[in-house]
Structure formats: C-alpha cells, structure tokens
Design an enzyme around this catalytic site. Sequence first.
Site, PDB file in Angstrom:
ATOM      1  N   ASP A 144      19.975   0.228  23.320  1.00 35.51           N
ATOM      2  CA  ASP A 144      19.372  -0.456  22.165  1.00 35.51           C
ATOM      3  C   ASP A 144      19.662  -1.948  22.341  1.00 35.51           C
ATOM      4  O   ASP A 144      20.678  -2.458  21.864  1.00 35.51           O
ATOM      5  CB  ASP A 144      20.006   0.085  20.863  1.00 35.51           C
ATOM      6  CG  ASP A 144      19.470  -0.611  19.642  1.00 35.51           C
ATOM      7  OD1 ASP A 144      18.335  -1.125  19.677  1.00 35.51           O
ATOM      8  OD2 ASP A 144      20.199  -0.647  18.625  1.00 35.51           O
TER       9      ASP A 144
ATOM     10  N   GLU B 133      13.663   1.798  23.926  1.00 36.64           N
ATOM     11  CA  GLU B 133      12.438   1.644  23.129  1.00 36.64           C
ATOM     12  C   GLU B 133      11.563   0.545  23.715  1.00 36.64           C
ATOM     13  O   GLU B 133      12.064  -0.425  24.293  1.00 36.64           O
ATOM     14  CB  GLU B 133      12.781   1.289  21.672  1.00 36.64           C
ATOM     15  CG  GLU B 133      13.209   2.485  20.865  1.00 36.64           C
ATOM     16  CD  GLU B 133      13.273   2.177  19.359  1.00 36.64           C
ATOM     17  OE1 GLU B 133      12.905   1.066  18.941  1.00 36.64           O
ATOM     18  OE2 GLU B 133      13.716   3.061  18.611  1.00 36.64           O
TER      19      GLU B 133
ATOM     20  N   ASP C 100      26.219   1.133  15.437  1.00 37.03           N
ATOM     21  CA  ASP C 100      25.358   0.387  16.352  1.00 37.03           C
ATOM     22  C   ASP C 100      24.988   1.183  17.599  1.00 37.03           C
ATOM     23  O   ASP C 100      24.131   0.755  18.371  1.00 37.03           O
ATOM     24  CB  ASP C 100      26.027  -0.929  16.772  1.00 37.03           C
ATOM     25  CG  ASP C 100      25.998  -1.943  15.638  1.00 37.03           C
ATOM     26  OD1 ASP C 100      24.950  -2.075  14.995  1.00 37.03           O
ATOM     27  OD2 ASP C 100      27.026  -2.607  15.406  1.00 37.03           O
TER      28      ASP C 100
END
Lengths: 159, 159
Positions: free
Chosen positions: A7, A67, A140
């Site tokens: 991420d 992503e 996170d």
Amino acid sequence: MITLGLDPGISATGYGAVVFDRGSLTLERCGVWRPPQGLEFPVRLHFLFERLVALLGELRPAAVSVETVFAAKNVSSTVKLSHARGVLLAAAARFEIPVFEYEPRLVKKALVGYGQAEKPQVRAMVLALLARQRDRVPLDAADALAVAICHLHSRPPAP
Amino acid sequence: MITLGLDPGISATGYGAVVFDRGSLTLERCGVWRPPQGLEFPVRLHFLFERLVALLGELRPAAVSVETVFAAKNVSSTVKLSHARGVLLAAAARFEIPVFEYEPRLVKKALVGYGQAEKPQVRAMVLALLARQRDRVPLDAADALAVAICHLHSRPPAP
C-alpha cells in the site's frame, strides 16, 4: 508461496505478506515503513526502495500485489504516490517478482463482496480472515493485506 | 564539477551532463535511455533505475537537476511520468547527490529569457551554448541539458 501486498505512500507504505495453504490463510509478516519526514523527498524514496529490497530478499514472495493508482482530486497527492509506487515496482522487478495490479473496487469486491465498500469494512474483513493473528496487524498494514488477499482470490494457487 | 540534468519518461528518459568552468560550458555526456517497450512496466522502471545508477557511479555529478512535475491534462501520463521520476530521484539519493528541481517556466526563462518560450527555442539555445559539441546532442537529450544549464544559471559555481 508467499504473496506480498503493498500500500504505497511517501509518508507511510504498508506491506503485508500472507501464505494461502490448504484453504487456510496465514500471516507471514506485515508492517509499515515511514520514511523520516525530515529527509529530502529523493532520500525518502530511496528509503522505501531499500526497505522493500531487504524484505523481498528475505521473504522471496512469489507475487507482489498492489492497487492501481486511483487519481485523487488532489493532483499533488497522486504525483507523490506515483513516485513512491515507482520505486516499489522497480524493487520488485529487481528480484524478477511479477507484480499484479488491482483496481481499488476489485480489492473491495474480493474482500467484502461489493466494490463500493468502505475502508473500515475492508479492514474488518482482513482482520476476520486472519483470525488469531489479527492482533499483529497495525491499521496501516490492513490495506496492504487486503490487496494481497485480493490477489489470492483472483488467482487461487493450484490445489 | 559535473551537473547532470534529467528529463524523465517511461518511454524515453533524456540525460545530459555538463561542466561549467571559467565561464565556459562543456558537454560531458548526453543521451537517452529507452526501456524496451515489450517489458512490463516495473521492469522498465528498474531498467531506468539501473541506467542512472551506472551513470552516477561513473560520472559522480555534484548535482542532479530535474524539472518539477507539470501536471498534464492526461492524468495517466502524469502518473507514469511520476513513477519514472521516482526511481530516478531514488537513484540520485543512493549516491547522496543533491537533487534540484526547477519549474518548467524557470528552465525556459534561464535558457531563452522568458518563461513562455517554446520547446524548439529552448533546444536551439542549448545547442547554441554547446557550440562545437552540438552535433553530439540528440533531440531527446536537449531538454535534459536545458535543466542542467538552468541549474548552473541559478547557482553559478564560485569563481
């Protein structure tokens, strides 16, 4: 076979490595890298690169999952994110680890069942799937784990 | 003291190294890196990273100069550019070489005298400044040389 989810972010990059074996999901490692804010931007990017290189060298995941870039209304945020993402993708390429990209709505769909789910729902599902290991997951890192799990949904390993 | 200018791009990244000594500008090296189009995006990023690491190791420039990101109307282009730019900045940081960023209009102003100049004017000025070495400059390296020269204008070395 380890799958590593990322991420990316210049302030904080979450990572989460999972193993899916005989129908069971196991947390291998997860955490967050935070390049010190006092460092220059290029040094922070290199910080992230080095962290990921070290992790990949240790875990040797079979796949990296991340992503696709969701273009934020704030172009400056998108630009910074893309810089961070660039160094992470390059680090994966250094180890010749294939990178799989998933649209945010696909990640949500894989975890919660529909693409418009809210972040807290996704995170709750990640924690539920990891069951007894959930206490090891910082907030996170949950999104990184979500994209790793999405990859496993999309390409389940051969039985 | 070598100054290295970079013109980042995933299809083509231009680079240009110049030395400014006793009022005279000398071309040290310039060229273009083109990651093969058949490679995956992360591999192309790593290709650029490796090229720059090799060049920096050889030239050991005192400074790296690069334009700030001009957010294109096409967000996808800006995102790709930022990925490429990220790996280049990280490579500079690896050698602890300071990176200086200049807005495109400043580069134009430094070369041509006004910030609204067209690209061909900037390139013509780069070639004029390099005088007898101009034949060694491919078109795609001219913009990288422009940002290197902009840095020298902004921070002339002590006499």
